[in-house]
Design an enzyme around this catalytic site. Structure first.
Site, short mmCIF file in Angstrom:
data_model
loop_
_atom_site.label_atom_id
_atom_site.label_comp_id
_atom_site.label_asym_id
_atom_site.label_seq_id
_atom_site.Cartn_x
_atom_site.Cartn_y
_atom_site.Cartn_z
N GLU A 4 1.02 -1.29 0.08
CA GLU A 4 -0.12 -0.12 0.07
C GLU A 4 0.90 1.18 0.07
O GLU A 4 2.09 1.27 -0.30
CB GLU A 4 -0.95 -0.08 1.33
N GLU A 62 4.32 1.33 1.61
CA GLU A 62 5.42 0.45 1.33
C GLU A 62 5.26 -0.68 1.95
O GLU A 62 5.77 -1.74 1.48
CB GLU A 62 6.64 1.15 1.11
#
Length: 713
Positions: free
Chosen positions: A446, A449
């Site tokens: 997401e 990271e």
């Protein structure tokens, strides 16, 4: 011309004095200087492939020939009386000022020490790859001074394989790919080269009361440092121009430096300022929402920072930050320096929309074109890449694959080539399946990271991206292709709460959004490790962030949606901190991406480091302000803009993170920048967007086509 002749003649004795090869190589490994920059500058011209940064009283990383390649670690002065004190500018009191005309990134650095004051100014030569430094050192006791210049090359991004030697009166360094040359107007009275931590110039000076015991002529390959004494004494001679020039070969670097030296600092500075003045004059003025000169100055500085962050050999490649924070400054976390001086599609979208809001549509177009050029063959975008398009980290983040669709819609780009690339991206999203067997909008990573799963922010991006693409296809005469994408977007819009909203979480008796779920079952209590030195697994129902606001900011959900409102209350209780610079928020519950409790740097995978704390991010004030505009609360949104502005440093650099209310406060003031990436382009882009949005009364990046589909039914 007479001055140039004197300079060249004066260099010769210095070159003759230095002799022999320095022993003790290769020296200590290169670690780049801290990331909290106080200056970032380059000319507006394509001919000048060089950028400089300032930090802690010195010129820190210099980039050449592109923004993914640091070419020097630091360049700074040492002042001594040759007997009682030896002081680097970075050791004492210093103040950096932004002093360029009309907002040009010209900097003046004032430093004070034991009976002396030094003022240095920095610009790049618009006609070539060189940095010019105007040096003015004055004795305050009338005692004569010695002023040395220390230079630490790190050509081609690696400071451990350079060689150094004198050439034509210049201090030259080279590796297999590039070269640098350091020259002074009146030459160097003496010089030496050595290896870091073994026999470098600073070690020699500090151990010998301000005197060079050795005068080595050559060193390398290794981590070499170059030292030259300027012909100024602080009394009769106080001022010199120093030039750091670059080229592919030593002769090129020397020629570049010499030509800039002949031009002189003042002439180069005038041309440098004129280039930035002309650029800014071509944009709309500062937004009417900015009432004070300080707010207007920060807006201009933000636009300049965004524009300066574009690579010149690769138009449209905008880096996240000209810095390497924490352990990214070494080889411990990644094999190469990075990853902030890389291009991230997410940051590229933020920067592109920021420059579009500022009136630089051409820059936003270039940002999109760069993304289209660097698309992977299967349709997605790598997590990040170098400015030449070479992938660096290759994890898949679906919001980054959706970002070009959003930017293309804002730019009304529906030509056949653009649509072909975006269709490939949409097909990738619809066909994505993780190694665990989960299908999109589940993402391998997401927006922070560090985790896979169903993320409200990622899902918002892909829904909005698909709807925007559908509209572009309609306008491009390819409406028949849009149906599949719109069908998926509609399904995900109806399902996002099922994947990411818990009704059984510990933080509210009412439903609220989670940061993400690992399995699409928000009430299951599944556990996962947060990472960033947080090893104890946590229940996914206990981890929240404000990523769900992307659902509102991108037109997928209403601002007054009950679950949105309850989630805001949860986030404010768990993540908000009131500081002297206003209210700011953490990324998510338990975030460890920040300094250690004592303020030392963030790192991972070191057994001695048990705990790190993520701090507060000013970008969330901007995102909250855009949300409040959609609620019709202009006054609160204006307050968020003021809070962002309050985090700016002395030269109007906006940081990635600011200190919260935990140690090392009060040693470090709450609400001021940490040692995180500064300037962060995303923060500056968010400031520009919110300022322009306040003027218009609605967020400038709001995709109305998405809102019309989901909010007006």
């Amino acid at each position: 011309m007479a001055g140039v002749a004197r300079a060249e003649g004066a260099d010769t004795p210095a070159a003759a004095r230095a002799s022999g090869e320095a022993p003790g190589g290769p020296g200590a490994s290169t670690v780049f200087t801290p990331a909290d920059k106080t200056g970032f500058g380059t000319s507006r011209t394509k001919e000048s492939l060089v950028w400089f940064t300032l930090q802690g009283g010195r010129m820190s990383e210099t980039y050449y020939p592109d923004l993914s390649t640091p070419a020097a670690r630091q360049t700074q002065l040492v002042v001594t009386d040759g007997r009682t004190f030896v002081e680097r500018l970075s050791d004492g009191e210093s103040r950096t000022e932004l002093c360029g005309r009309d907002g040009a990134p010209v900097y003046r650095l004032t430093s004070k020490g034991t009976g002396w004051c030094a003022v240095t100014r920095y610009v790049t030569d618009p006609e070539r790859a060189s940095v010019l430094i105007d040096v003015d050192v004055r004795s305050e006791t009338n005692a004569p001074l010695r002023v040395f210049l220390l230079h630490d090359p790190s050509l081609s991004g690696d400071g451990d394989d350079d060689s150094a030697f004198p050439q034509d009166g210049a201090l030259v360094a080279k590796d297999k790919h590039a070269a640098s040359a350091l020259v002074a107007h009146d030459g160097f009275a003496e010089s030496t080269v050595g290896y870091l931590g073994v026999n470098d110039g600073w070690s020699e000076l500090s151990e010998n009361n301000g005197n060079l015991e050795h005068h080595y002529a050559t060193a390398g390959p290794g981590n070499v440092l170059q030292t030259g004494r300027l012909r100024i004494d602080g009394r009769t001679r106080t001022r010199q121009t120093v030039v750091l020039g670059f080229g592919e070969k030593p002769a090129d670097a020397v020629s570049t430096a010499r030509r800039s030296l002949r031009r002189g600092f003042d002439a180069a500075a005038r041309a440098y300022e004129r280039g930035w003045s002309d650029y800014l004059a071509g944009l709309p003025g500062t937004p009417g929402s900015l009432r004070t000169p300080s707010q207007q100055a920060l807006y201009t500085a933000s636009v300049v920072t965004l524009a300066a962050g574009e690579d010149k050999r690769n138009p449209g490649a905008f880096i996240a930050s000209p810095s390497m924070p924490w352990d990214f400054a070494s080889r411990h976390v990644v094999p190469e320096t990075g990853p902030y001086h890389l291009v991230w599609p997410r940051d590229q979208y933020q920067i592109g929309t920021g420059l579009l809001a500022a009136g630089d549509r051409a820059a936003a177009e270039r940002a999109l074109d760069f993304m289209l050029r660097t698309q992977e063959s299967d349709g997605h975008w790598a997590q990040n890449c170098k400015v030449d398009g070479e992938p660096f980290w290759t994890n898949i983040q679906l919001d980054e694959t959706a970002a070009p669709m959003l930017l293309a819609w804002l730019l009304d780009r529906h030509d056949a080539r653009t649509l072909d690339r975006l269709v490939r991206a949409a097909d990738f999203i619809l066909g994505f399946k993780s190694e665990e067997g989960y299908k999109a909008p589940y993402s391998q990573q997401e927006r922070w990271e560090e985790q896979s799963g169903y993320s409200p922010s990622t899902i918002a991006s892909v829904i909005a991206g698909l709807v925007c693409l559908g509209d572009l296809l309609e306008r491009g005469g390819q409406g028949e292709k849009a149906a599949e994408y719109l069908k998926a977007a509609d399904k995900w819009q109806k399902s996002v709460e099922d994947w990411t909203v818990t009704t059984k979480g510990p933080d509210s008796s009412e439903p609220y959004y989670l940061r993400l779920t690992k399995n699409g079952k928000p009430d299951s209590g599944m556990k996962y490790e947060l990472g960033n030195n947080i090893e104890t697994p946590v229940d996914q129902r206990t981890v929240v962030d404000a990523g769900f606001l992307e659902l509102v900011r991108l037109g997928v959900k209403r601002a007054d949606d009950p679950v949105i409102l309850n989630s805001l209350a949860v986030v404010d209780r768990k993540l908000a901190v009131d500081t002297p610079s206003g209210r700011h928020w953490y990324r998510y519950s338990g975030d460890g991406y920040g300094e250690q409790p004592n303020g030392e740097q963030w790192t991972v995978n070191r057994p001695e480091v048990k705990t790190t704390h993520g701090r507060l991010w000013p970008i969330f004030s901007g995102e909250r302000g855009e949300y409040e505009l959609l609620c019709g609360d202009r006054q609160s949104a204006a307050g968020r803009l003021r809070d962002m502005a309050s985090t700016a440093g002395e030269t109007l650099m906006l940081p990635e993170q600011v200190w919260d209310d935990r140690p090392p406060v009060p040693r470090e003031q709450s609400g001021t920048g940490t040692a995180s990436a500064t300037p962060l382009a995303w923060t500056h882009a968010q400031y520009v967007r919110l300022a322009r949005s306040l003027e218009r009364g609605t967020p400038v990046e709001y995709p109305t086509v998405v809102a019309e589909r989901y909010l007006r039914r």
